[in-house]
Scaffold this motif. Structure first.
Motif, PDB file in Angstrom:
ATOM      1  N   LEU A 247      56.372  44.701  31.387  1.00 45.45           N
ATOM      2  CA  LEU A 247      56.536  45.570  32.804  1.00 45.45           C
ATOM      3  C   LEU A 247      56.247  44.510  34.114  1.00 45.45           C
ATOM      4  O   LEU A 247      56.834  44.842  35.169  1.00 45.45           O
ATOM      5  N   PHE A 248      55.334  43.411  34.185  1.00 41.77           N
ATOM      6  CA  PHE A 248      55.595  42.466  35.192  1.00 41.77           C
ATOM      7  C   PHE A 248      56.705  41.777  35.386  1.00 41.77           C
ATOM      8  O   PHE A 248      56.829  41.092  36.407  1.00 41.77           O
ATOM      9  N   SER A 249      57.713  41.476  34.484  1.00 41.01           N
ATOM     10  CA  SER A 249      58.796  40.974  34.749  1.00 41.01           C
ATOM     11  C   SER A 249      59.754  41.712  35.320  1.00 41.01           C
ATOM     12  O   SER A 249      60.988  41.121  36.105  1.00 41.01           O
ATOM     13  N   GLU A 250      59.725  43.216  35.541  1.00 39.34           N
ATOM     14  CA  GLU A 250      60.451  43.867  36.297  1.00 39.34           C
ATOM     15  C   GLU A 250      61.921  43.646  36.118  1.00 39.34           C
ATOM     16  O   GLU A 250      62.661  43.899  36.875  1.00 39.34           O
ATOM     17  N   SER A 251      62.320  43.656  34.785  1.00 35.56           N
ATOM     18  CA  SER A 251      63.716  43.445  34.266  1.00 35.56           C
ATOM     19  C   SER A 251      64.262  44.860  33.690  1.00 35.56           C
ATOM     20  O   SER A 251      63.659  45.228  32.694  1.00 35.56           O
ATOM     21  N   GLN A 252      65.160  45.449  34.321  1.00 40.78           N
ATOM     22  CA  GLN A 252      65.776  46.767  34.007  1.00 40.78           C
ATOM     23  C   GLN A 252      66.406  46.831  32.674  1.00 40.78           C
ATOM     24  O   GLN A 252      66.311  47.685  31.821  1.00 40.78           O
ATOM     25  N   GLY A 253      67.291  45.844  32.478  1.00 41.42           N
ATOM     26  CA  GLY A 253      68.179  45.726  31.117  1.00 41.42           C
ATOM     27  C   GLY A 253      67.308  45.475  30.136  1.00 41.42           C
ATOM     28  O   GLY A 253      67.480  46.343  29.168  1.00 41.42           O
ATOM     29  N   PRO A 254      66.162  44.542  29.860  1.00 35.92           N
ATOM     30  CA  PRO A 254      65.458  44.823  28.558  1.00 35.92           C
ATOM     31  C   PRO A 254      64.692  46.051  28.448  1.00 35.92           C
ATOM     32  O   PRO A 254      64.239  46.522  27.232  1.00 35.92           O
ATOM     33  N   TYR A 255      64.348  47.021  29.593  1.00 34.76           N
ATOM     34  CA  TYR A 255      63.689  48.114  29.230  1.00 34.76           C
ATOM     35  C   TYR A 255      64.710  49.048  28.600  1.00 34.76           C
ATOM     36  O   TYR A 255      64.335  49.739  27.680  1.00 34.76           O
ATOM     37  N   VAL A 256      65.852  48.956  28.909  1.00 29.47           N
ATOM     38  CA  VAL A 256      66.949  49.711  28.125  1.00 29.47           C
ATOM     39  C   VAL A 256      67.052  49.473  26.832  1.00 29.47           C
ATOM     40  O   VAL A 256      67.005  50.178  25.864  1.00 29.47           O
ATOM     41  N   GLY A 257      67.131  48.104  26.582  1.00 25.89           N
ATOM     42  CA  GLY A 257      67.115  47.599  25.071  1.00 25.89           C
ATOM     43  C   GLY A 257      66.026  47.802  24.173  1.00 25.89           C
ATOM     44  O   GLY A 257      66.196  48.100  22.915  1.00 25.89           O
ATOM     45  N   VAL A 258      64.862  47.740  24.797  1.00 21.86           N
ATOM     46  CA  VAL A 258      63.747  48.271  23.952  1.00 21.86           C
ATOM     47  C   VAL A 258      63.624  49.713  23.584  1.00 21.86           C
ATOM     48  O   VAL A 258      63.457  49.978  22.397  1.00 21.86           O
ATOM     49  N   LEU A 259      64.059  50.481  24.457  1.00 21.33           N
ATOM     50  CA  LEU A 259      64.164  51.869  24.528  1.00 21.33           C
ATOM     51  C   LEU A 259      64.915  52.246  23.120  1.00 21.33           C
ATOM     52  O   LEU A 259      64.853  53.176  22.361  1.00 21.33           O
ATOM     53  N   VAL A 260      66.259  51.687  23.296  1.00 21.85           N
ATOM     54  CA  VAL A 260      67.253  51.624  22.353  1.00 21.85           C
ATOM     55  C   VAL A 260      66.801  51.305  20.952  1.00 21.85           C
ATOM     56  O   VAL A 260      66.818  52.031  19.870  1.00 21.85           O
ATOM     57  N   ALA A 261      65.981  50.129  20.848  1.00 21.20           N
ATOM     58  CA  ALA A 261      65.702  49.589  19.602  1.00 21.20           C
ATOM     59  C   ALA A 261      64.480  50.633  18.920  1.00 21.20           C
ATOM     60  O   ALA A 261      64.268  50.696  17.698  1.00 21.20           O
ATOM     61  N   LEU A 262      63.520  51.022  19.705  1.00 22.88           N
ATOM     62  CA  LEU A 262      62.524  51.943  19.423  1.00 22.88           C
ATOM     63  C   LEU A 262      63.267  53.159  18.925  1.00 22.88           C
ATOM     64  O   LEU A 262      62.780  53.964  17.742  1.00 22.88           O
ATOM     65  N   LEU A 263      64.328  53.727  19.560  1.00 23.34           N
ATOM     66  CA  LEU A 263      64.923  54.970  18.829  1.00 23.34           C
ATOM     67  C   LEU A 263      65.655  54.701  17.630  1.00 23.34           C
ATOM     68  O   LEU A 263      65.435  55.533  16.719  1.00 23.34           O
ATOM     69  N   ALA A 264      66.140  53.414  17.625  1.00 22.62           N
ATOM     70  CA  ALA A 264      66.754  53.118  16.334  1.00 22.62           C
ATOM     71  C   ALA A 264      65.513  52.719  15.178  1.00 22.62           C
ATOM     72  O   ALA A 264      65.934  53.296  14.145  1.00 22.62           O
ATOM     73  N   LEU A 265      64.488  52.233  15.545  1.00 21.84           N
ATOM     74  CA  LEU A 265      63.510  52.179  14.594  1.00 21.84           C
ATOM     75  C   LEU A 265      63.060  53.573  13.985  1.00 21.84           C
ATOM     76  O   LEU A 265      62.934  53.942  13.099  1.00 21.84           O
ATOM     77  N   LEU A 266      62.841  54.661  15.144  1.00 21.96           N
ATOM     78  CA  LEU A 266      62.343  55.877  14.699  1.00 21.96           C
ATOM     79  C   LEU A 266      63.373  56.581  13.886  1.00 21.96           C
ATOM     80  O   LEU A 266      63.188  57.242  12.554  1.00 21.96           O
ATOM     81  N   ALA A 267      64.745  56.472  13.881  1.00 19.19           N
ATOM     82  CA  ALA A 267      65.709  57.011  13.261  1.00 19.19           C
ATOM     83  C   ALA A 267      65.663  56.217  11.684  1.00 19.19           C
ATOM     84  O   ALA A 267      65.935  57.159  10.703  1.00 19.19           O
ATOM     85  N   GLY A 268      65.293  55.148  11.850  1.00 19.82           N
ATOM     86  CA  GLY A 268      65.355  54.242  10.589  1.00 19.82           C
ATOM     87  C   GLY A 268      64.130  54.828   9.605  1.00 19.82           C
ATOM     88  O   GLY A 268      64.253  54.953   8.271  1.00 19.82           O
ATOM     89  N   ILE A 269      62.885  55.187  10.228  1.00 19.53           N
ATOM     90  CA  ILE A 269      61.990  55.660   9.597  1.00 19.53           C
ATOM     91  C   ILE A 269      62.183  56.975   9.139  1.00 19.53           C
ATOM     92  O   ILE A 269      61.868  57.350   8.041  1.00 19.53           O
ATOM     93  N   ALA A 270      62.980  57.778  10.084  1.00 21.17           N
ATOM     94  CA  ALA A 270      63.164  59.161   9.620  1.00 21.17           C
ATOM     95  C   ALA A 270      64.020  59.263   8.274  1.00 21.17           C
ATOM     96  O   ALA A 270      63.858  59.999   7.492  1.00 21.17           O
ATOM     97  N   LEU A 271      64.851  58.194   8.522  1.00 20.79           N
ATOM     98  CA  LEU A 271      65.897  58.242   7.212  1.00 20.79           C
ATOM     99  C   LEU A 271      65.191  57.601   5.872  1.00 20.79           C
ATOM    100  O   LEU A 271      65.601  57.824   4.579  1.00 20.79           O
TER     101      LEU A 271
END
Length: 271
Positions: A247-271
């Protein structure tokens, strides 16, 4: 045990020792590179020390790995032992890790050819600026060794857990340092400010590294069956520090990256 049997056993032990040393050196490099930087020298090239540790560590790891390979190759050629011939396609098979190794090796080969044909091959090999490492052939070779060691040597749950711990602990330390920078406390580097670079010298690199650690921190208590309250509290605290650092780095790209990673993680758990 016969003399030849004792020699073979000692060679096997030496090969196993060399493999362990290669793995531990790689883990040490992966832990140190994100955290090490020139303390108290704001005008010094920030990445130079990181590149030095990466190059020396992976050169040592590659040397030990080659030594181990030579010993194992000699053991396979013992008298009376039949050696099966394996074709390249048979070796690849349907293994995703082996195809990934071939793909990355092909990319590195293309970079070698590009360096040879470059109008400034020395710059293409060593890089043109010590503050912007990673794109030259010298750094790519060291990173390729890291990739190969992880692909071939981290095949057990124990070693994968060690790799995950290195990522989580180093990212948490870096994030804690970034939080301290945000609140104006940086006696080591003197780089306080609104967008914190932590030990990376660059806000995007810092938050991108932490973004990789966040999914690993979330799943660690579940994957490795540690459900004690102390462990869960520690994991939750580490996750909170990592997210604060991002949050304090204020870098938008990694925000998107961690969001995609968490969605992939949830999809993996669901499968």
């Amino acid at each position: 045990m016969t003399r030849s049997g004792g020699v073979i056993e000692s060679r096997k032990q030496l090969a196993s020792l060399l493999e362990t040393a290669t793995v531990r050196i790689t883990l040490a490099v992966l832990f140190l590179v994100p955290l090490i930087f020139p303390i108290g020298q704001p005008n010094h090239p920030f990445v130079e020390l990181k590149a030095f540790v990466l190059h020396v560590g992976m050169l040592l790891a590659a040397s030990l790995w080659l030594w181990e390979g030579a010993i194992r190759l000699r053991l396979q050629r013992q008298p009376g032992k039949t050696n099966e011939r394996v074709s390249p396609l048979g070796w690849l098979g349907w293994s995703p890790s082996r195809w990934a190794v071939v793909a990355l090796s092909a990319m590195w080969l293309a970079q070698i050819v590009s360096t040879i044909l470059s109008p400034l091959p020395e710059i293409s090999f060593y890089g043109g600026n010590e503050n912007f490492a990673g794109g030259n052939l010298y750094d790519a070779a060291a990173l390729l060794i890291v990739f190969l060691v992880v692909a071939f040597k981290f095949r057990s749950v124990e070693r994968l857990e060690q790799l995950a711990w290195v990522l989580i602990v180093s990212a948490t330390i870096a994030a804690a340092y970034g939080v301290a920078q945000h609140f104006g406390w940086d006696p080591l580097g003197g780089r306080t400010g609104i967008r914190v670079p932590s030990s990376f010298g660059n806000t995007i690199n810092f938050s991108a590294y932490v973004a990789m650690a966040i999914p690993a921190t979330i799943v660690m208590p579940f994957i490795f069956k540690r459900t004690g309250r102390v462990f869960q509290l520690s994991a939750g605290l580490a996750l909170a520090v990592q997210m604060a650092g991002m949050l304090f780095s204020e870098s938008q790209g990694p925000y998107v990256g961690v969001l995609v990673a968490l969605l992939a993680l949830l999809a993996g758990i669901a499968l």
